[in-house]
Design an enzyme around this catalytic site. Structure first.
Site, PDB file in Angstrom:
ATOM      1  N   GLY A  10      41.020  20.746  -6.365  1.00  0.00           N
ATOM      2  CA  GLY A  10      41.658  19.944  -7.391  1.00  0.00           C
ATOM      3  C   GLY A  10      40.735  19.112  -8.235  1.00  0.00           C
ATOM      4  N   THR A  11      39.411  19.302  -8.105  1.00  0.00           N
ATOM      5  CA  THR A  11      38.476  18.470  -8.867  1.00  0.00           C
ATOM      6  C   THR A  11      38.137  19.063 -10.225  1.00  0.00           C
ATOM      7  OG1 THR A  11      36.705  19.513  -7.589  1.00  0.00           O
ATOM      8  CG2 THR A  11      37.429  17.342  -6.877  1.00  0.00           C
ATOM      9  N   THR A  62      37.631  25.233 -11.768  1.00  0.00           N
ATOM     10  CA  THR A  62      38.102  26.322 -12.636  1.00  0.00           C
ATOM     11  C   THR A  62      38.220  25.849 -14.082  1.00  0.00           C
ATOM     12  OG1 THR A  62      39.347  27.203 -10.759  1.00  0.00           O
ATOM     13  CG2 THR A  62      39.916  28.027 -12.940  1.00  0.00           C
ATOM     14  N   GLU A 114      54.694  -4.891   9.837  1.00  0.00           N
ATOM     15  CA  GLU A 114      54.100  -4.889   8.496  1.00  0.00           C
ATOM     16  C   GLU A 114      53.646  -6.291   8.088  1.00  0.00           C
ATOM     17  OE1 GLU A 114      53.399  -2.115   7.341  1.00  0.00           O
ATOM     18  OE2 GLU A 114      54.675  -0.932   8.666  1.00  0.00           O
ATOM     19  N   HIS A 146      50.201  -6.818   9.487  1.00  0.00           N
ATOM     20  CA  HIS A 146      49.164  -6.221   8.629  1.00  0.00           C
ATOM     21  C   HIS A 146      48.834  -7.147   7.467  1.00  0.00           C
ATOM     22  CE1 HIS A 146      48.748  -2.401  10.558  1.00  0.00           C
ATOM     23  NE2 HIS A 146      50.009  -2.040  10.377  1.00  0.00           N
ATOM     24  N   ASP A 176      48.423   3.612  13.005  1.00  0.00           N
ATOM     25  CA  ASP A 176      47.345   2.635  12.907  1.00  0.00           C
ATOM     26  C   ASP A 176      46.195   3.007  13.829  1.00  0.00           C
ATOM     27  OD1 ASP A 176      49.009   1.317  11.193  1.00  0.00           O
ATOM     28  OD2 ASP A 176      49.780  -0.070  12.702  1.00  0.00           O
TER      29      ASP A 176
END
Length: 536
Positions: free
Chosen positions: A239-240, A243, A460, A463, A534
Site C-alpha cells: 500500500g505504499t 505500482t 479506560e 489508561h 494491553d
C-alpha cells in the site's frame, strides 16, 4: 440459539461449486456411447438392429417358421427379417415387452436371384407371410453426414476444449499458451499518471527520475561513458505506492509500457513460464526504448531450492532461469528497462538481485508526517470537505498509515457523511473513519451488564489517568467504552513520531498500557480478561 446455529452452519462441510464442465463431460460421454454403439442408429432416427445373423441361420429361422415378414434392400445387399411375437424368445432370448417394437434380424446375402427364388418358395410353403423390396433412400449428402459427422463433431469439440484451456476466445487457445500476457500501453502517458499523482516518496521519486531522464535524453549519459541501470526493484510494505510509482515513471517518460504480474508467468503446463518470459522480452526489444513492469515478482523470483531431490523439473525455477538469462545473458537488451515491485525482498534469489540485473533497490517506506499531509491533499481533491477539517491534525492522527490506508480513510469519511445525510465531510467524519479502520465497526447493540460497563469504564479511565501523569507517554485524544471490533473499549492517543526511543519513553508507554489493568485491580479487587490486548 442463533449463535449455535451459526456455529453448526460454519462446521458443516461446504458443497462443491457448480461447474458447467461436468455437464459438458457427461454430454460428450453419452454422445460417444450413442455414436459408437447400437444406440447410434436410434440417435439418427432409425430402428435398432437387435441381431446380426448369417444367411444360413436366416434360412434355418425361416424353415422353423419364425419369420413374419422380410424386407430386402438390394442396393445394400442386406435384408431384415421381422420375427413373429410368439417366437421372439426363441430367437432373441427375450420377451416382446423387453425388445420393444419391431425387432428384426439383419442378414447380408450374396446372390439376389437365389434369394428371390428362396423367398418365393418360402411364401408358397407358408413359412413367411410376405416379403418386399425397398430402395436406399439416403442421398449422398446424408451418407457423407453419417460417415464424417461424428469426426467433425469431435474435432469441433476438441478445438473448443483447447480454447477453454488456453484462456478463452480470441487468443488462439492452447497454441497461444506460451505467449506473454503482458498488457502493453503504446505510450506510457496513456495511463494518465505522472509524478504529480504520487505524493510523498521524495527519495524514491528522485531515484526513478534518472530512469526517466535516460529514456528522454540517453545521449546525456552515454557521452560520459555511463550506463543506465538495467533494472530497479521497488521494495516496501503493501500500500505504499510501488505500482503507482512505476506507472508514473512510464507516464513521465512517454515510452511503451509493459505491465504484468509475476503470477502471469505461472501455468499448469511445463515450460510455459519460460516461454512467456522470452516472448515478453522479444516484444519489448521490438518497442525499445521501453519499460517492463513486473508486479509481485516474488511469485517467480523466489530463491531456488538447494535440495536437488525436491524434483527434477521445477516450473517456477525454469521460469526464473529464463528471466535471469533475459535480464543479463549473452543477448542484448539495449533500451529495455525492468521495474519490479515486491514486499518480500528477503525471499528473492540472490542471482536476481545482483548488479547487472537489478542494479538498485529503491525503498518505498511508509510515509512520515509531511508525506502523509501531501497524500491527504491528493486524495481530498475530490472530497467535499468543510472548514472543520484540519489536514495537519489528520496526518498526525494517522501514524503508520500507508498511502492506501489514507485513501481508505478519505473514502470511509465520505461514506459516513453520506450515511448521515450531510452535505459536506467534516472533522468528526474523518475521526470516525480512522476509528473504524483501526478498531473496527462500532457494536452499540452489544449486550453488557452494568458491572461489565463499570469495569470497562474504570479500565479506560486508568489508561487515561496514568498517561496524563507520565511525562513521556503519548497525549490522549479521547476515551470510549463503546465496543468496537473485538475491543470492549479504547483509549485513543496521538503518538509522537520518533526514530529513536529511550528507556524512559518505553517505561512510560508500558505504564500507560498497564494502567487499565492496575485500575481494575485497585477499584474492583480483581483482574478481568479485558486487559488481554494491553498485555499483548
Amino acid at each position: 440459539m442463533d449463535n449455535n446455529r451459526n456455529q453448526l452452519g460454519d462446521n458443516q462441510p461446504k458443497m462443491p461449486k457448480f461447474n458447467m464442465n461436468w455437464i459438458y463431460t457427461i454430454v460428450i460421454v453419452l454422445l460417444a456411447v450413442l455414436f459408437f454403439s447400437d444406440g447410434g442408429d436410434m440417435l439418427l432416427g432409425g430402428p435398432s438392429a437387435t441381431q446380426n445373423a448369417t444367411y444360413t441361420k436366416f434360412k434355418m429361422y425361416v424353415q422353423k417358421g419364425y419369420a413374419r415378414s422380410v424386407v430386402v434392400n438390394k442396393d445394400k445387399g442386406t435384408l431384415r427379417m421381422y420375427v413373429k411375437p410368439e417366437k421372439m424368445r426363441d430367437v432373441f432370448g427375450k420377451s416382446a415387452q423387453q425388445l420393444g417394437q419391431n425387432p428384426f434380424v439383419s442378414v447380408t446375402y450374396g446372390s439376389a436371384e437365389a434369394l428371390d427364388n428362396y423367398l418365393a418358395t418360402a411364401q408358397q410353403q407358408n413359412k413367411i407371410m410376405d416379403y418386399s423390396y425397398e430402395k436406399d433412400t439416403s442421398s449422398g449428402l446424408t451418407t457423407i453426414f453419417y460417415t464424417f459427422g461424428p469426426i467433425i463433431f469431435f474435432v469441433i469439440l476438441w478445438v473448443f476444449m483447447m480454447r477453454r484451456m488456453g484462456g478463452g476466445g480470441g487468443g488462439g487457445g492452447v497454441f497461444s499458451v506460451g505467449k506473454s500476457k503482458a498488457q502493453m500501453y503504446e505510450k506510457g502517458n496513456d495511463l494518465g499518471i505522472t509524478f504529480k499523482d504520487v505524493a510523498g516518496q521524495a527519495g524514491a521519486k528522485q531515484e526513478v527520475q534518472e530512469i526517466v531522464d535516460f529514456l528522454k535524453e540517453p545521449q546525456k549519459y552515454t557521452d560520459l561513458g555511463g550506463k543506465i541501470p538495467k533494472g530497479a526493484l521497488l521494495v516496501g510494505p503493501p500500500g505504499t505506492g510501488k505500482t503507482l510509482l512505476a506507472k508514473a515513471v512510464a507516464g513521465e517518460a512517454g515510452v511503451p509500457f509493459f505491465s504484468m504480474s509475476g503470477s502471469d508467468f505461472v501455468e499448469m503446463f511445463v515450460g510455459v513460464g519460460a516461454s512467456r518470459v522470452r516472448d515478453l522480452f522479444r516484444q519489448a526489444k521490438e518497442k525499445a526504448p521501453c519499460i517492463i513492469f513486473i508486479d509481485e515478482i516474488d511469485a517467480v523470483g523466489r530463491a531456488r531450492s538447494k535440495n536437488p531431490a525436491m524434483g527434477g523439473n521445477d516450473e517456477r525455477e525454469n521460469t526464473l532461469n529464463a528471466l535471469l538469462t533475459e535480464m543479463d545473458g549473452f543477448g542484448t537488451n539495449s533500451g529495455v528497462i525492468i521495474l519490479a515491485a515486491t514486499n518480500r525482498a528477503d525471499m528473492l534469489d540472490k542471482a536476481l538481485l545482483r548488479a547487472g540485473r537489478f542494479d538498485r533497490q529503491i525503498s518505498v517506506d511508509l510515509p512520515d508526517l509531511t508525506e502523509r499531509k501531501e497524500i491527504f491533499q491528493v486524495h481530498l481533491r475530490k472530497v467535499k470537505i468543510d472548514d472543520t477539517v484540519d489536514i495537519d491534525f489528520l496526518s498526525r492522527q494517522t501514524p503508520g498509515f500507508s498511502g492506501a490506508d489514507i485513501a481508505n480513510v478519505c473514502n470511509e469519511a465520505a461514506l459516513i457523511a453520506a450515511r448521515h445525510n450531510n452535505k459536506t465531510v467534516g472533522k468528526q467524519d474523518f475521526l470516525n473513519a480512522v476509528d473504524r479502520i483501526i478498531g473496527g465497526l462500532e457494536k452499540k447493540t452489544k449486550v453488557m451488564t452494568n458491572d461489565e460497563k463499570r469495569t470497562i469504564a474504570l479500565h479506560e479511565a486508568g489508561h487515561a489517568t496514568v498517561s496524563w501523569f507520565c511525562e513521556h507517554a503519548n497525549p490522549l485524544v479521547k476515551v470510549s467504552i463503546v465496543p468496537r471490533g473485538r475491543a470492549l473499549g479504547a483509549a485513543w492517543y496521538l503518538p509522537e513520531e520518533r526514530q529513536i526511543t529511550t528507556k524512559e519513553q518505553m517505561l512510560d508507554e508500558m505504564c500507560a498500557l498497564l494502567g487499565g489493568r492496575a485500575a481494575e485491580e485497585l477499584f474492583t479487587g480483581h483482574i478481568s480478561t479485558g486487559a488481554m490486548n494491553d498485555l499483548e
